[in-house]
Design an enzyme around this catalytic site. Structure first.
Site, PDB file in Angstrom:
ATOM      1  N   LYS A 175       0.816  -1.213   0.000  1.00 34.65           N
ATOM      2  CA  LYS A 175       0.000   0.000   0.000  1.00 34.65           C
ATOM      3  C   LYS A 175       0.856   1.271   0.000  1.00 34.65           C
ATOM      4  O   LYS A 175       1.968   1.269   0.512  1.00 34.65           O
ATOM      5  CB  LYS A 175      -0.906   0.009   1.247  1.00 34.65           C
ATOM      6  CG  LYS A 175      -1.892  -1.127   1.267  1.00 34.65           C
ATOM      7  CD  LYS A 175      -2.638  -1.176   2.587  1.00 34.65           C
ATOM      8  CE  LYS A 175      -1.731  -1.490   3.736  1.00 34.65           C
ATOM      9  NZ  LYS A 175      -2.448  -1.664   5.013  1.00 34.65           N
ATOM     10  N   THR A 209      -7.100   9.626   9.063  1.00 32.00           N
ATOM     11  CA  THR A 209      -6.756   8.387   8.364  1.00 32.00           C
ATOM     12  C   THR A 209      -6.612   7.217   9.346  1.00 32.00           C
ATOM     13  O   THR A 209      -5.946   6.240   9.045  1.00 32.00           O
ATOM     14  CB  THR A 209      -5.441   8.556   7.578  1.00 32.00           C
ATOM     15  OG1 THR A 209      -4.442   9.040   8.483  1.00 32.00           O
ATOM     16  CG2 THR A 209      -5.586   9.516   6.412  1.00 32.00           C
ATOM     17  N   GLY A 211      -7.268   3.911  10.775  1.00 30.26           N
ATOM     18  CA  GLY A 211      -7.958   2.684  10.339  1.00 30.26           C
ATOM     19  C   GLY A 211      -8.055   2.502   8.836  1.00 30.26           C
ATOM     20  O   GLY A 211      -8.793   1.635   8.367  1.00 30.26           O
ATOM     21  N   THR A 212      -7.291   3.291   8.071  1.00 29.03           N
ATOM     22  CA  THR A 212      -7.375   3.133   6.604  1.00 29.03           C
ATOM     23  C   THR A 212      -6.953   1.729   6.165  1.00 29.03           C
ATOM     24  O   THR A 212      -7.563   1.134   5.283  1.00 29.03           O
ATOM     25  CB  THR A 212      -6.481   4.159   5.864  1.00 29.03           C
ATOM     26  OG1 THR A 212      -5.177   4.131   6.458  1.00 29.03           O
ATOM     27  CG2 THR A 212      -7.040   5.556   5.944  1.00 29.03           C
ATOM     28  N   GLY A 213      -5.894   1.218   6.804  1.00 29.62           N
ATOM     29  CA  GLY A 213      -5.382  -0.103   6.414  1.00 29.62           C
ATOM     30  C   GLY A 213      -6.392  -1.211   6.712  1.00 29.62           C
ATOM     31  O   GLY A 213      -6.623  -2.093   5.873  1.00 29.62           O
ATOM     32  N   CYS A 214      -6.987  -1.151   7.903  1.00 24.27           N
ATOM     33  CA  CYS A 214      -7.991  -2.163   8.295  1.00 24.27           C
ATOM     34  C   CYS A 214      -9.173  -2.104   7.335  1.00 24.27           C
ATOM     35  O   CYS A 214      -9.670  -3.136   6.852  1.00 24.27           O
ATOM     36  CB  CYS A 214      -8.517  -1.898   9.707  1.00 24.27           C
ATOM     37  SG  CYS A 214      -7.243  -1.830  10.970  1.00 24.27           S
TER      38      CYS A 214
HETATM   39  N1  LIG Z   1      -4.097  10.562   2.391  1.00 29.08           N
HETATM   40  C1  LIG Z   1      -4.566   9.571   1.623  1.00 29.08           C
HETATM   41  N2  LIG Z   1      -5.278   9.829   0.500  1.00 29.08           N
HETATM   42  C2  LIG Z   1      -5.762   8.852  -0.279  1.00 29.08           C
HETATM   43  N3  LIG Z   1      -5.586   7.547  -0.023  1.00 29.08           N
HETATM   44  C3  LIG Z   1      -4.878   7.204   1.078  1.00 29.08           C
HETATM   45  C4  LIG Z   1      -4.333   8.194   1.955  1.00 29.08           C
HETATM   46  N4  LIG Z   1      -3.701   7.543   2.985  1.00 29.08           N
HETATM   47  C5  LIG Z   1      -3.855   6.231   2.752  1.00 29.08           C
HETATM   48  N5  LIG Z   1      -4.538   6.007   1.611  1.00 29.08           N
HETATM   49  C6  LIG Z   1      -4.944   4.704   1.064  1.00 29.08           C
HETATM   50  O1  LIG Z   1      -5.511   3.982   2.145  1.00 29.08           O
HETATM   51  C7  LIG Z   1      -5.168   2.607   2.064  1.00 29.08           C
HETATM   52  C8  LIG Z   1      -4.414   2.186   3.312  1.00 29.08           C
HETATM   53  O2  LIG Z   1      -3.072   2.592   3.151  1.00 29.08           O
HETATM   54  P1  LIG Z   1      -2.044   2.889   4.311  1.00 29.08           P
HETATM   55  O3  LIG Z   1      -0.693   2.705   3.694  1.00 29.08           O
HETATM   56  O4  LIG Z   1      -2.357   4.194   4.948  1.00 29.08           O
HETATM   57  O5  LIG Z   1      -2.388   1.738   5.334  1.00 29.08           O
HETATM   58  P2  LIG Z   1      -1.999   1.566   6.833  1.00 29.08           P
HETATM   59  O6  LIG Z   1      -0.808   2.381   7.164  1.00 29.08           O
HETATM   60  O7  LIG Z   1      -1.910   0.105   7.049  1.00 29.08           O
HETATM   61  O8  LIG Z   1      -3.224   2.146   7.639  1.00 29.08           O
HETATM   62  P3  LIG Z   1      -3.513   2.087   9.245  1.00 29.08           P
HETATM   63  O9  LIG Z   1      -2.300   1.509   9.920  1.00 29.08           O
HETATM   64  O10 LIG Z   1      -3.833   3.482   9.660  1.00 29.08           O
HETATM   65  O11 LIG Z   1      -4.728   1.245   9.414  1.00 29.08           O
HETATM   66  C9  LIG Z   1      -4.375   2.454   0.769  1.00 29.08           C
HETATM   67  O12 LIG Z   1      -5.272   2.125  -0.275  1.00 29.08           O
HETATM   68  C10 LIG Z   1      -3.788   3.854   0.561  1.00 29.08           C
HETATM   69  O13 LIG Z   1      -3.480   4.111  -0.781  1.00 29.08           O
HETATM   70  C1  LIG Z   2      -7.182  -2.760  17.146  1.00 29.23           C
HETATM   71  C2  LIG Z   2      -6.409  -2.068  16.081  1.00 29.23           C
HETATM   72  N1  LIG Z   2      -6.075  -2.749  14.978  1.00 29.23           N
HETATM   73  C3  LIG Z   2      -5.377  -2.134  13.990  1.00 29.23           C
HETATM   74  C4  LIG Z   2      -4.991  -0.819  14.097  1.00 29.23           C
HETATM   75  C5  LIG Z   2      -4.168  -0.162  12.996  1.00 29.23           C
HETATM   76  O1  LIG Z   2      -4.820   0.886  12.433  1.00 29.23           O
HETATM   77  C6  LIG Z   2      -5.370  -0.125  15.275  1.00 29.23           C
HETATM   78  N2  LIG Z   2      -5.033   1.175  15.458  1.00 29.23           N
HETATM   79  N3  LIG Z   2      -6.068  -0.777  16.237  1.00 29.23           N
END
Ligand SMILES: Nc1ncnc2c1ncn2[C@@H]1O[C@H](COP(=O)(O)OP(=O)(O)OP(=O)(O)O)[C@@H](O)[C@H]1O
Ligand SMILES: Cc1ncc(CO)c(N)n1
Length: 271
Positions: A175, A209, A211-214
């Site tokens: 990502k 942002t 929880g974007t990854g989850c």
């Molecule tokens: N500022 C942003 N604008 C548009 N898309 C974004 C932005 N930040 C993240 N994304 C998208 O969100 C999704 C999650 O990416 P990210 O790399 O942030 O995950 P993450 O770090 O695991 O998230 P988290 O740990 O907060 O749950 C990807 O599809 C990424 O492209």
């Molecule tokens: C419980 C939990 N899982 C995943 C993440 C990563 O975003 C978080 N902040 N909290």
């Protein structure tokens, strides 16, 4: 048609923006029946994590077994797993139940810096879980930890994706949320063991942002539960998270959650 079912094996986020809560909201929005096995309870809000209370590995296994021995799961995702013993138990259950539509989101550190995976558990994740993954969805820092390399830009990301595929994951989504080398864009890289596909979105300038990854991995899992192939499921997940980030909710005083109903609202408005 049979109802698609999706399982999340992850931690609880009391703030509702990440973890189990983000996953279940996303499953619901995408019309997959959501089920959960909780690995740890976190006391958390938009300002950070103030407590982590892991469950015994046995309790995690029991939840998965209860689901697997009756309802089954068309697809599942793993999120915060916290410790090596939980990882080993989860991997054993996935193998026992012969689950194949498995998304591994290798959650390690919360945005505020709290460790959601113990350092000594990284090896267990690589050894026991990556070989069971249909898709693994690291962000850049997670891919750096898993591969032991520094990832500077798109070329390095491709190289890291290749290395991760060698650990056994069938598909890798590296990502782009943390890669600000591509001005104005957030690009996710999909590797299928042979070819690369890029999924691009406009980078939104926002602090909301959490929880974007989850949320991204949950949308991917819901689509897999409904029978999509991986590239199509990534395409929907990308559109889902884009809408969720753009239509932010302004909740809390820190890094607020994304909007889990924004994608559904857009789809309904377009009809
Ligand atoms: N500022 C942003 N604008 C548009 N898309 C974004 C932005 N930040 C993240 N994304 C998208 O969100 C999704 C999650 O990416 P990210 O790399 O942030 O995950 P993450 O770090 O695991 O998230 P988290 O740990 O907060 O749950 C990807 O599809 C990424 O492209
Ligand atoms: C419980 C939990 N899982 C995943 C993440 C990563 O975003 C978080 N902040 N909290």
């Amino acid at each position: 048609m049979r109802t698609p079912t999706a399982l999340t094996i992850a931690g609880s986020d009391s703030g509702g923006g990440a973890g189990i809560q983000a996953d279940l909201k996303t499953f619901q929005e995408l019309r997959a029946f959501g089920m959960s096995a909780i690995t740890a309870v976190t006391a958390q809000n938009t300002l950070g994590v103030s407590g982590i209370y892991p469950l015994p590995a046995e309790a995690v296994r029991a939840q998965i077994a209860a689901i697997g021995d009756d309802m089954g799961a068309d697809a599942l995702k793993t999120g915060m797993l916290f410790g090596a013993d939980i990882i080993e138990g989860v991997a054993e259950e996935i193998r026992r139940l012969r689950w194949t539509r498995v998304v591994v989101d290798p959650v390690m550190i919360a945005k505020g810096g709290a460790a959601l995976l113990q350092e000594q558990a990284v090896q267990a994740l690589k050894k026991h879980l990556l070989p069971l993954a249909l898709v693994v969805t690291p962000n850049v820092p997670e891919a750096e930890t898993l591969t032991g390399t520094k990832i500077g830009g798109m070329v390095a990301r491709r190289e890291a994706a290749r290395r991760l595929a060698e650990h056994g994951a069938r598909y890798v989504v590296l990502k782009g949320g943390h890669d600000d080398s591509l001005e104005g864009r957030s690009v996710d890289l999909l590797f299928d063991g042979k070819d690369f596909l890029e999924f691009e979105g406009v980078r939104v300038s926002t602090r909301h942002t959490h929880g974007t990854g989850c949320t991204f991995a949950a949308a991917l899992t819901a689509e897999l539960a409904k029978g999509s192939d991986v590239p199509r499921a990534v395409e929907v997940a990308k559109a889902f998270i884009q809408a969720a980030i753009e239509q932010s909710l302004e909740i809390g005083r820190g890094h607020g959650p994304t909007n889990h109903w924004a994608y559904g609202d857009r789809r309904r408005a377009a009809r």
